[in-house]
Enzyme design. Structure first.
Site, PDB file in Angstrom:
ATOM      1  N   PRO A 195      45.896  43.341  41.395  1.00 32.50           N
ATOM      2  CG  PRO A 195      47.284  44.587  39.616  1.00 32.50           C
ATOM      3  CD  PRO A 195      46.777  42.756  40.201  1.00 32.50           C
ATOM      4  CG  HIS A 196      42.884  44.616  45.427  1.00 32.41           C
ATOM      5  ND1 HIS A 196      43.497  44.018  45.358  1.00 32.41           N
ATOM      6  CD2 HIS A 196      42.744  44.885  47.325  1.00 32.41           C
ATOM      7  CE1 HIS A 196      44.415  43.642  46.609  1.00 32.41           C
ATOM      8  NE2 HIS A 196      43.996  44.227  47.436  1.00 32.41           N
ATOM      9  CB  ALA A 197      44.480  50.339  44.197  1.00 34.18           C
TER      10      ALA A 197
END
Length: 154
Positions: free
Chosen positions: A65-67
């Site tokens: 997960p990344h943002a």
């Protein structure tokens, strides 16, 4: 770039289990608050927004997960190992137990992609994943993730 540049030792956590992807993101938000002083709700919102574009479960029990977020100076990492794998809508439909989260400054382009490529290559290594799954000590998990040589990412 090396993983040790983006993942502090206090950014690694073991969880017995978690009830959902959203709850996992809340755990990541809490970890981001303790490591980097980020507001947990903002981290969760950013991760959920990104996840809405497509699941970040890359297969073989790994999720990335990344943002991008305002308020960060550089790419930051968090790692959670789940003792009980979690359904994550991964591309191979397998549950996830190794979760490496990347948070990047809002305007970052190349650095974010380099970090994502580095983490992806590291966690595609079956031997590294096997070591991570065989160890439950936080310090050992951090050492496994950071001991490798720098990987030149595109």
């Amino acid at each position: 770039m090396q993983i040790s540049e983006i993942l502090p030792s206090d950014g690694v956590k073991m969880l017995a289990s978690t009830s959902s992807k959203k709850r996992l993101f809340q755990d990541l938000g809490d970890l981001a608050e303790s490591c980097y002083g980020l507001a947990p709700a903002r981290v969760v919102e950013a991760l959920l927004d990104r996840e809405g574009l497509g699941p970040t479960g890359v297969g073989h029990g790994v999720a990335l997960p990344h943002a991008r977020m305002e308020g960060l100076e550089q790419v930051r990492g968090l790692f959670i190992r789940l003792e009980k794998p979690l359904e994550f809508d991964s591309i191979d439909r397998q549950p996830v137990d190794l979760v490496f989260c990347l948070l990047a400054p809002d305007g970052s382009g190349v650095e974010h992609l380099k970090a994502l490529a580095l983490v992806s290559r590291t966690l595609r290594d079956a031997a590294i994943c096997q070591k991570l799954r065989a160890n439950g000590e936080i310090g050992t998990l951090h050492a496994i993730l950071t001991e490798g040589p720098a990987i030149q990412a595109a």
